[in-house]
Every structure is written in C-alpha cells, then in structure tokens.
Design a protein around this motif. Structure first.
Motif, PDB file in Angstrom:
ATOM      1  N   GLU A  58       5.890   3.112   1.870  1.00 27.87           N
ATOM      2  CA  GLU A  58       4.768   2.264   2.246  1.00 27.87           C
ATOM      3  C   GLU A  58       3.858   3.079   3.161  1.00 27.87           C
ATOM      4  OE1 GLU A  58       3.837  -2.266   3.738  1.00 27.87           O
ATOM      5  OE2 GLU A  58       5.899  -1.531   3.744  1.00 27.87           O
ATOM      6  N   ARG A  59       2.562   3.055   2.884  1.00 29.70           N
ATOM      7  CA  ARG A  59       1.592   3.829   3.650  1.00 29.70           C
ATOM      8  C   ARG A  59       1.385   3.159   5.010  1.00 29.70           C
ATOM      9  NH1 ARG A  59      -2.740   4.589  -0.051  1.00 29.70           N
ATOM     10  NH2 ARG A  59      -1.683   6.467  -0.709  1.00 29.70           N
ATOM     11  N   HIS A  60       1.460   3.953   6.061  1.00 25.29           N
ATOM     12  CA  HIS A  60       1.233   3.472   7.421  1.00 25.29           C
ATOM     13  C   HIS A  60       0.118   4.281   8.061  1.00 25.29           C
ATOM     14  CE1 HIS A  60       4.867   1.023   7.414  1.00 25.29           C
ATOM     15  NE2 HIS A  60       5.472   2.041   6.808  1.00 25.29           N
ATOM     16  N   ARG A  61      -0.454   3.734   9.092  1.00 26.15           N
ATOM     17  CA  ARG A  61      -1.514   4.446   9.794  1.00 26.15           C
ATOM     18  C   ARG A  61      -0.886   5.429  10.780  1.00 26.15           C
ATOM     19  NH1 ARG A  61      -5.419   0.095  12.283  1.00 26.15           N
ATOM     20  NH2 ARG A  61      -3.479  -0.440  13.303  1.00 26.15           N
ATOM     21  N   THR A  62      -1.493   6.607  10.881  1.00 27.87           N
ATOM     22  CA  THR A  62      -1.050   7.595  11.866  1.00 27.87           C
ATOM     23  C   THR A  62      -2.275   8.201  12.534  1.00 27.87           C
ATOM     24  OG1 THR A  62      -1.015   9.368  10.228  1.00 27.87           O
ATOM     25  CG2 THR A  62       1.051   8.181  10.595  1.00 27.87           C
ATOM     26  N   ASP A  78       0.884  -1.164   0.000  1.00 27.25           N
ATOM     27  CA  ASP A  78       0.000   0.000   0.000  1.00 27.25           C
ATOM     28  C   ASP A  78       0.924   1.217   0.000  1.00 27.25           C
ATOM     29  OD1 ASP A  78      -2.165   1.717   0.193  1.00 27.25           O
ATOM     30  OD2 ASP A  78      -2.470   1.366   2.344  1.00 27.25           O
ATOM     31  N   TRP A  79       1.099   1.839  -1.162  1.00 29.60           N
ATOM     32  CA  TRP A  79       2.137   2.849  -1.340  1.00 29.60           C
ATOM     33  C   TRP A  79       1.573   4.247  -1.483  1.00 29.60           C
ATOM     34  CZ3 TRP A  79       1.932   5.626  -5.897  1.00 29.60           C
ATOM     35  CH2 TRP A  79       1.143   5.091  -6.919  1.00 29.60           C
TER      36      TRP A  79
END
Length: 113
Positions: A107-111, A93-94
């Motif tokens: 890479e997309r991370h949750r914040t 998930d980029w």
C-alpha cells in the motif's frame, strides 16, 4: 477487487514470447517479431512504428495481461520469472516493491525527507 501481476522469484518480471503474443492478440495490438540481438531472448517484438515492445511497460493491472497469464499459467513466465496474480481491494493505493526482481504489492504511503 483489483488483480495485479507480479514476479515472485529473484530475477525480474518478464513474459514469455507466447505470453507477449497472447497479450497483443487480446489487446488488439499488432506486433512484429524479429530475431533478438541479445542473448536474453530469442525474439524481440516491435510495434507498427518499429518501436521496441517491452513487457515492462504493460500496466500490471491491465486486464489483458491478467487474462494472458491466467490462460497460459507457467507458460507465461519469461526468463528468470515466476508470475503470480495478486488480488487486492479496489480502494487500495498500491505500488509494486521489489528486491532483486522478487516483487510484492504494498500500500502506497506518504513519505518526506
């Protein structure tokens, strides 16, 4: 594997007029060229509805965009850009991150705030 177009220098993602023409041809889009009103480009492109066409709105993983950049090489670079194709695994998930137009894939991370 997923291929994504990024800009690798300060300035920002941009396509040359040749790259926009080739992209439109590969995509089957009819674009109308008009003399630019800005000093940044010589030519502006519009769609059949007379809406301004911007390379910024092309999804960076669009296969036609990737093909146009590969076919033209350095001739695909627009003003203040140096384009590169980055290959990442399909399941990532980029997102594109940038600093002053110099981009990389993350890479997309949750914040949370």
């Amino acid at each position: 594997m997923t291929q994504i177009a990024i800009n690798t220098c300060f300035g920002g993602f941009n396509l040359s007029p040749e790259a926009i023409r080739l992209y439109a041809s590969l995509k089957g889009i009819t674009l109308i060229e008009k003399e630019s009103v800005s000093h940044f480009h010589e030519t502006d492109f519009y769609d059949a509805d007379d809406q301004f066409f911007s390379a910024y709105n092309i999804p960076r993983d669009d296969p036609h965009l990737i093909s146009a950049i590969k076919m033209l090489g350095d001739d695909a670079n627009g003003p203040c850009s140096k384009l590169k194709i980055v290959t990442i695994p399909d399941d990532v998930d980029w997102e594109i991150e940038e600093y002053d137009g110099n981009e990389h894939i993350a890479e997309r991370h949750r914040t949370w705030s």
